[in-house]
Every structure is written in C-alpha cells, then in structure tokens.
Design an enzyme around this catalytic site. Structure first.
Site: not given
Length: 326
Positions: A141-143, A145, A242
């Site tokens: 997961l993105d930082k 998120t 996104r």
C-alpha cells in the site's frame, strides 16, 4: 548467492509465445514482475545463452532454464519495536492493518520506521523472495494509504499469494473521498498505466505501451462537491486508484501528487470541511477489505477494517454540510 534451476523444453503448443508469458504458465506461484526481474538479472537462459528480453519469442525445441536465487538473509535491516495492528497470524502468514504514514518497505534512502522493520522485530520467519529489503512483502500500500495488508512467512505461501494476485482471485476493496461527484453511480475505469516521463515518481494513463489497469467504482454517498466512493481492484498497478480517479476528473481528496490536495481545499465551502482536510495530511484512501484463499488450509479468509479517524472526521464534516445517499 546460490540458486536452484528448472529446465523446460518448448513444445508445439508454446510456439511463438513470449518468454515471460511462458514462464508465468510454467512456474507455480511466481508473479510476472518477479519473473521479469529474474530475466533482466540474467537468471534465465534459452539454449544455454542468457536471455534478458522478457518479450523474446520462443520456438519449438528451445530449452529454457530459469534459476531461482535462494532466499536472501535478512540481517541487513534493523528490527524495530514498532506497534503492529495484527488482524490474523499463523505459521504461514500475517494480516495487519497498516496505518497511514508508514512505508511498507525501505525506499529512497529510508531504512527505518517501515513495516518491514516492525515485522522483523515481531517475527524472524518471513519469506525471502522479496530480497533483503522486502521480506514477506507480497503486495503493498502507498505510504499514505491505510488498510489491510497480507504478509507471507514462507516462500511457498509467498508464491501462492502472488499467483492469486496474478489470477485476480484476491478481492481488494477500498473506500475514498474524492473531489466532485461522478456522473455514473456505478462504473468501471479501464485505462493503461505507465510511469510518467516528466516525473519518475508519478504514474500516468497512456493510450498504449502501458500496463492494463481496471478499477470498478460505486458512489456510496455524494455531498456538495465531494463523494464517498467504494473501489474494487481488478488489477493492482502502482498508484492505480489514485491515477484512475484523476483520469476521470475526480482525484482523491488530499492527494498531493495527483491533484486532489489543492482542489479539495479550493472546493471546501464550509470551515469544518476545510479544517478536516487540513488535519487529514494525506490522500483520503483506505484499503477496507481483503479476501483471499489461505495457501495452506484453502480456507477463504475475509478481513475488513473500519475507516481511520482522520477519514471519518472528514466524512462527518461533509455529511453535516449536505447529505445525499445512494
């Protein structure tokens, strides 16, 4: 580093197939990304000669050999006693709720404070397929998120979960607050994604030469200039949700990279909403649900976690401003 190899002889049914696509079908539980990396690293030979082109076309009679590096030692990363919100754990895997603001693995010179550092302190039996910097990491997961993530403890489980991701049998469902209100309450975004040539930190949609990406969405609630949207991934590309939401003109509120941060602040027409956005300090995106088949027990596991407090505050402020449910 030692390695183990597998040899395949190309038969008529595989004539004309790309090297990477053949290996995906021939190997068990290995992701396309990992196979392509092995090819480019010179770990694959065709007729005893190294072949570093994943797109190479195979011919009948070709002999393909792929070498899998043994799991790499994990001593190079420092374990850190960081609290983890563990939803499930057994001898094979860990499922946890990742907070926003935490990197999944070291990157860009950041070698501490990551989920991997925390996992190394929690247990010492993580899959080594991801290498020294990404032990156990099957997906990410993105930082900024938050949400559900599964981590593999063994190489066998890692390969099985990777295959489930490749076959799209894993269900990943997100919720996001987005700018604007989509015209269609239910829809699908099918747009190829590639790395931006202008900014290598960004991804972008392209007409060709990208990777196919599909996101399904449903508007759960709409407000004056914002919406609460549920998103289900059919594919899992970097920054997919996104990028796709920006592509259809509805970037994730608070997203500083894909246009959602400034637009959300500009569109916030009441102070409570503006204050909630200022305190959010990230994109309003949360991985709410993860469903997959346990690689060992074959049980279908289903994990869901509620939206974190910062997103709930924003949604509450939006509901107070104007409300319209679907």
């Amino acid at each position: 580093m030692e390695s183990t190899g597998q040899i395949y002889h190309i038969q008529t049914e595989h004539k004309g197939k790309r090297l990477d696509r053949f290996l995906i079908s021939a190997t068990e539980g290995v992701s396309r990304t990992y196979l392509q990396k092995l090819i480019r690293d010179g770990m694959v030979t065709v007729n005893d000669k190294v072949s570093k082109q994943p797109s190479r076309t195979l011919r009948v009679g070709d002999q393909v050999c792929i070498s899998f590096p043994d799991s790499r030692p994990l001593e190079t990363l420092k374990p850190e006693n960081i609290s983890l919100d563990i939803l499930y754990e057994d001898n094979h895997l860990i499922v946890l709720n990742k907070p926003a603001g935490m990197l999944v693995h070291p990157a860009s010179g950041v070698n501490s404070g990551t989920l991997v550092n925390a996992l190394l302190a929690h247990c010492n039996d993580l899959s080594g397929i991801g290498g020294v910097e990404r032990p156990g990491i099957v997906h990410r997961l993105d930082k900024d998120t938050s949400g559900v993530l599964v981590v593999a403890k063994t190489d066998v489980v890692h390969r099985d979960l990777s295959m489930q991701f490749e076959k799209h049998t894993i269900t990943r469902q997100y919720v996001a607050v987005v700018c604007g209100v989509p015209v269609e309450v239910v829809g699908m975004i099918d747009a190829q994604i590639a790395r931006s040539r202008r900014d290598r930190r960004r991804m972008t949609t392209v007409n060709n030469n990208g990777r196919r990406a599909v996101t399904h969405y449903q508007v759960l609630e709409s407000y004056n200039r914002f919406s609460l949207v549920q998103l289900t991934l059919e594919t899992g590309r970097l920054h997919q949700i996104r990028v796709h939401l920006q592509h259809i003109g509805h970037p994730v509120a608070g997203d500083p990279i894909y246009g959602g941060q400034q637009r959300a602040l500009n569109d916030a027409d009441v102070l409570p909403v503006k204050h909630a956005l200022i305190h959010l300090k990230r994109q309003a995106l949360h991985a709410r649900t993860l469903q997959f088949e346990h690689p060992v027990t074959q049980e279908r596991l289903n994990f869901s976690v509620p939206k974190p407090a910062d997103m709930e505050r924003l949604i509450d402020a939006l509901r107070m401003s104007v409300r319209k449910h679907f």
